[in-house]
Design an enzyme around this catalytic site. Structure first.
Site, PDB file in Angstrom:
ATOM      1  N   ARG A  64      -0.376  70.097 -41.721  1.00 41.09           N
ATOM      2  CA  ARG A  64      -0.092  71.086 -42.752  1.00 41.09           C
ATOM      3  C   ARG A  64       0.953  70.525 -43.713  1.00 41.09           C
ATOM      4  NH1 ARG A  64       4.718  71.844 -41.553  1.00 41.09           N
ATOM      5  NH2 ARG A  64       5.050  73.189 -43.350  1.00 41.09           N
ATOM      6  N   GLY A  65       1.209  71.287 -44.785  1.00 41.26           N
ATOM      7  CA  GLY A  65       2.151  70.848 -45.801  1.00 41.26           C
ATOM      8  C   GLY A  65       1.418  70.156 -46.940  1.00 41.26           C
ATOM      9  N   ALA A  66       1.700  70.574 -48.162  1.00 42.25           N
ATOM     10  CA  ALA A  66       0.909  70.138 -49.309  1.00 42.25           C
ATOM     11  C   ALA A  66       0.742  68.623 -49.416  1.00 42.25           C
ATOM     12  CB  ALA A  66       1.506  70.711 -50.596  1.00 42.25           C
ATOM     13  N   ASP A 252       2.793  74.729 -52.700  1.00 41.78           N
ATOM     14  CA  ASP A 252       1.429  74.337 -52.368  1.00 41.78           C
ATOM     15  C   ASP A 252       0.570  74.208 -53.620  1.00 41.78           C
ATOM     16  OD1 ASP A 252       0.743  74.553 -49.180  1.00 41.78           O
ATOM     17  OD2 ASP A 252       2.478  75.750 -49.743  1.00 41.78           O
ATOM     18  N   ASN A 262       3.739  79.323 -52.857  1.00 38.72           N
ATOM     19  CA  ASN A 262       4.370  78.728 -51.677  1.00 38.72           C
ATOM     20  C   ASN A 262       4.236  79.697 -50.515  1.00 38.72           C
ATOM     21  OD1 ASN A 262       5.906  76.432 -50.581  1.00 38.72           O
ATOM     22  ND2 ASN A 262       7.533  77.918 -50.290  1.00 38.72           N
ATOM     23  N   LYS A 263       4.682  79.274 -49.347  1.00 42.31           N
ATOM     24  CA  LYS A 263       4.545  80.073 -48.141  1.00 42.31           C
ATOM     25  C   LYS A 263       5.029  81.509 -48.366  1.00 42.31           C
ATOM     26  CE  LYS A 263       3.080  79.076 -45.063  1.00 42.31           C
ATOM     27  NZ  LYS A 263       1.656  79.278 -44.718  1.00 42.31           N
TER      28      LYS A 263
END
Length: 389
Positions: A64-66, A252, A262-263
């Site tokens: 995960r994570g852009a 993201d 974003n989250k």
């Protein structure tokens, strides 16, 4: 197929296993991922031998994570090509695995484009080699971008908050676990820590999947940073008490107007920061900027399963392959749940966007376009994302 095997129990030292790596054992190439759903209890690697396994890893947030999704997507195309699978089918499956994260499609397009060009000239073997070379280029570029963002971000903190002693609030996870390098927002905080300018890192737990409590705290502890985990709902009391000097988050997807996806939980922090006159800074590579998406309202926001809210479930406590519906209920059976993975912060609430190519402050459409145009990557007109020159 994806196979899991335990590598080590986590200790007090630095993380010794990279978030992602390409390997070529005798039985054929594989993509090896650090399974982030198993942290912080244990470091376990997930070995992907085909694209369906990688897609599953992406959807379950094992990877995960852009920025890391962009790298994983590129290597996924290379994996399909190297093992003789249908590359176009792989491109489609990978690009759709998580709709909000623009970097995923960026990496997939980079490797897919390299494959097609080489295949047209030299066939499948040449295409596979080109896809792998492009994936490695995406990986290397992200490492460089991470270093540059940390430098630019630290300089910006010095301008906004002269004197050091920064108390930084962060949300979700933005360190080495999301990057080929040391990350985005957390890389800036780490640079402040190394320069003796970080007084306290406030870590939002980040519900419902606890990427802050599980992952950011995990990374901060190994770096020796002074950090404190807090419930998301407690952030307001920190602002009210004057305990936050700056908010640093990742992204993201950033639309052309500067809106930041974003989250979930990022937008409320921006509102709090504006009310309390605290800088709200977004740190993301230019590959996260999507100039094809005009404004925040155009960003597709991923909706996650409701069980992530109505159940309490830690994958490492249940073993590999645990699925929704197997956790401990925290709401009555049949309860509806609203579970967007991201929210969108409008540009007027963002103090600055830090990229590897420089800082956009104030955040404007023209300013964002200019920093992207001066990046080492130029805009691809064939789709979202930056293409190497």
């Amino acid at each position: 197929m994806g196979d899991q095997y335990e590598v080590s129990e986590t200790g007090a030292g630095a993380l010794t296993i990279p978030s992602l790596r390409w390997e070529e054992p005798p039985e054929g190439p594989v993509l090896v991922l650090l399974d982030q759903t198993r942290l912080p209890a244990e470091e376990v690697e997930l070995v992907c031998t085909d694209v369906p396994a990688l897609v599953q890893a992406i959807r379950t947030l094992a990877v995960r994570g852009a920025p890391l999704l962009g790298i994983a997507g590129a290597y996924g195309v290379a994996l399909a090509a190297a093992r003789g699978f249908d590359v176009e089918e792989a491109v489609e499956a990978l690009a759709q695995a998580r709709p909000t994260a623009v970097n995923l499609g960026y990496g997939v397009r980079r490797a897919g484009g390299a494959y097609r060009a080489a295949f047209a000239e030299g066939g499948a073997q040449a295409g596979a080699a080109a896809a792998l070379a492009e994936a490695r280029a995406v990986h290397a570029e992200d490492i460089e971008a991470s270093t540059r963002m940390a430098q630019h971000g630290l300089a910006l903190l010095g301008e906004l908050l002269p004197g050091g002693g920064h108390r930084i609030l962060t949300h979700c996870n933005t360190g080495a676990l999301v990057s080929g390098g040391e990350g985005t927002a957390l890389a800036v905080a780490l640079a402040a820590h190394r320069s003796g300018e970080l007084r306290r890192l406030w870590v939002d737990e980040t519900r419902p999947l606890l990427q802050g409590a599980r992952l950011t705290a995990y990374e901060a502890s190994r770096a020796g940073m002074a950090y404190t985990v807090l419930s998301d709902g407690a952030a307001g009391s920190l602002f009210a008490g004057g305990e936050v000097d700056a908010v640093l988050i990742g992204a993201d997807r950033i639309a052309a107007d500067g809106s930041v996806a974003n989250k979930i939980g990022s937008y409320p922090l921006a509102v709090l920061a504006r009310y309390h006159h605290v800088p709200f800074v977004v740190v993301a590579p230019t590959s996260t900027v999507d100039l094809e998406t005009e404004e925040g309202a155009d960003i597709e926001v991923e909706q996650r399963p409701g069980q992530e809210v109505t159940e309490f479930s830690l994958p490492f406590a249940q073993g590999p392959g645990a699925e929704a519906g197997t956790g401990i209920p925290v709401a009555p059976l049949g309860s509806l749940a609203y579970n967007p993975a991201f929210d969108v912060t409008p540009p007027e609430l963002v103090t600055a966007i830090v990229t590897e190519a420089g800082v956009v402050c104030p955040v404007t459409r023209d300013g964002l376009a200019e920093v992207c145009s001066t990046s080492r990557w130029s805009k691809s007109r064939s789709g979202n994302g930056m293409m190497a020159e």
